[in-house]
Design a protein around this motif. Sequence first.
Motif, PDB file in Angstrom:
ATOM      1  N   ASN A   1      28.927  19.492 -36.884  1.00 47.72           N
ATOM      2  CA  ASN A   1      28.517  20.112 -38.156  1.00 47.72           C
ATOM      3  C   ASN A   1      28.560  19.140 -39.326  1.00 47.72           C
ATOM      4  O   ASN A   1      28.974  19.481 -40.436  1.00 47.72           O
ATOM      5  CB  ASN A   1      29.381  21.347 -38.456  1.00 47.72           C
ATOM      6  CG  ASN A   1      29.255  22.394 -37.368  1.00 47.72           C
ATOM      7  OD1 ASN A   1      28.154  22.756 -36.979  1.00 47.72           O
ATOM      8  ND2 ASN A   1      30.392  22.862 -36.861  1.00 47.72           N
ATOM      9  N   ALA A   2      28.152  17.910 -39.054  1.00 51.31           N
ATOM     10  CA  ALA A   2      28.101  16.885 -40.093  1.00 51.31           C
ATOM     11  C   ALA A   2      26.747  16.170 -40.017  1.00 51.31           C
ATOM     12  O   ALA A   2      26.061  16.235 -38.996  1.00 51.31           O
ATOM     13  CB  ALA A   2      29.240  15.882 -39.911  1.00 51.31           C
TER      14      ALA A   2
ATOM     15  N   ARG B   1      32.774  11.456 -44.844  1.00 57.25           N
ATOM     16  CA  ARG B   1      33.802  11.316 -43.808  1.00 57.25           C
ATOM     17  C   ARG B   1      33.483  10.152 -42.898  1.00 57.25           C
ATOM     18  O   ARG B   1      32.321   9.931 -42.559  1.00 57.25           O
ATOM     19  CB  ARG B   1      33.859  12.582 -42.932  1.00 57.25           C
ATOM     20  CG  ARG B   1      34.012  13.904 -43.678  1.00 57.25           C
ATOM     21  CD  ARG B   1      35.453  14.292 -43.852  1.00 57.25           C
ATOM     22  NE  ARG B   1      35.569  15.611 -44.458  1.00 57.25           N
ATOM     23  CZ  ARG B   1      35.728  16.735 -43.778  1.00 57.25           C
ATOM     24  NH1 ARG B   1      35.760  16.718 -42.458  1.00 57.25           N
ATOM     25  NH2 ARG B   1      35.853  17.888 -44.414  1.00 57.25           N
TER      26      ARG B   1
ATOM     27  N   LYS C   1      30.227  15.950 -44.385  1.00 55.21           N
ATOM     28  CA  LYS C   1      30.659  17.215 -43.799  1.00 55.21           C
ATOM     29  C   LYS C   1      31.324  18.048 -44.883  1.00 55.21           C
ATOM     30  O   LYS C   1      32.199  17.560 -45.596  1.00 55.21           O
ATOM     31  CB  LYS C   1      31.622  16.989 -42.634  1.00 55.21           C
ATOM     32  CG  LYS C   1      32.046  18.294 -41.964  1.00 55.21           C
ATOM     33  CD  LYS C   1      32.817  18.050 -40.680  1.00 55.21           C
ATOM     34  CE  LYS C   1      33.162  19.381 -40.023  1.00 55.21           C
ATOM     35  NZ  LYS C   1      33.813  19.193 -38.718  1.00 55.21           N
ATOM     36  N   ASP C   2      30.872  19.281 -44.998  1.00 57.57           N
ATOM     37  CA  ASP C   2      31.412  20.185 -46.035  1.00 57.57           C
ATOM     38  C   ASP C   2      31.340  19.544 -47.417  1.00 57.57           C
ATOM     39  O   ASP C   2      32.257  19.680 -48.232  1.00 57.57           O
ATOM     40  CB  ASP C   2      32.865  20.576 -45.702  1.00 57.57           C
ATOM     41  CG  ASP C   2      32.974  21.284 -44.356  1.00 57.57           C
ATOM     42  OD1 ASP C   2      32.034  22.012 -43.987  1.00 57.57           O
ATOM     43  OD2 ASP C   2      34.001  21.091 -43.670  1.00 57.57           O
ATOM     44  N   GLY C   3      30.261  18.806 -47.663  1.00 57.80           N
ATOM     45  CA  GLY C   3      30.046  18.205 -48.973  1.00 57.80           C
ATOM     46  C   GLY C   3      30.828  16.937 -49.246  1.00 57.80           C
ATOM     47  O   GLY C   3      30.740  16.380 -50.339  1.00 57.80           O
ATOM     48  N   GLU C   4      31.592  16.460 -48.261  1.00 59.89           N
ATOM     49  CA  GLU C   4      32.407  15.262 -48.465  1.00 59.89           C
ATOM     50  C   GLU C   4      32.002  14.157 -47.499  1.00 59.89           C
ATOM     51  O   GLU C   4      31.606  14.417 -46.360  1.00 59.89           O
ATOM     52  CB  GLU C   4      33.890  15.581 -48.236  1.00 59.89           C
ATOM     53  CG  GLU C   4      34.528  16.425 -49.316  1.00 59.89           C
ATOM     54  CD  GLU C   4      36.038  16.482 -49.142  1.00 59.89           C
ATOM     55  OE1 GLU C   4      36.540  16.038 -48.086  1.00 59.89           O
ATOM     56  OE2 GLU C   4      36.707  16.968 -50.061  1.00 59.89           O
TER      57      GLU C   4
END
Length: 197
Positions: A151-152, A137, A132-135
């Motif tokens: 959104n992941a 999780r 998620k958001d490039g990371e």
Amino acid sequence: MSFTLPDLDYSYDALAPFMSAETLEFHHDKHHKAYVDNGNKLLAGSGLENETLEDIIKKSYGKPELTGLFNNAAQHYNHIHFWKWMKKDSVMPDILANALKKQFGSVDNFLSEFVQAGVTQFGSGWAWLAVKDGELRIMKTPNGENPLIHNAIPILGCDVWEHSYYIDYRNARPVYLQKFTENLINWEYVAQLYEAI
């Protein structure tokens, strides 16, 4: 699109002794098949017949009239990957090991946090490793929900519904999760999904 039950890439006893042939047969042939059959019935007339599976999940989530479709479509998606997320004697590729070390400090720390997510998911649900958001999780979701609706992008999931482990481990979910993380994760497939993002 219509939902189709995928064939397993391995025999029912391929994951023993960590997941029995009986568990795998019931889980795949009964539970997953029910999601496919019910999902196809609920998809008809929904207005989402021509969408991808991922879009059906996203567009049906949170809509009371499509709750049944969402539940079955999400579980279909989750299980398509769940069967591929399991393989004995898999070796973690360096690209994934390095990413886990960077995000969680060590692979062992990641595994411990992943198990804890599954243990603490109240009732039925899933434990996830997602991007998620490039990371990377760790997430957990109830019932059939998955990271797509948050959104992941999921790259690893462990089913903690009781039908996943009760035949083999009874109510010992922590033991099931430990056996899963130590012996059953198909790290090559996880890395493949990670590199594709």
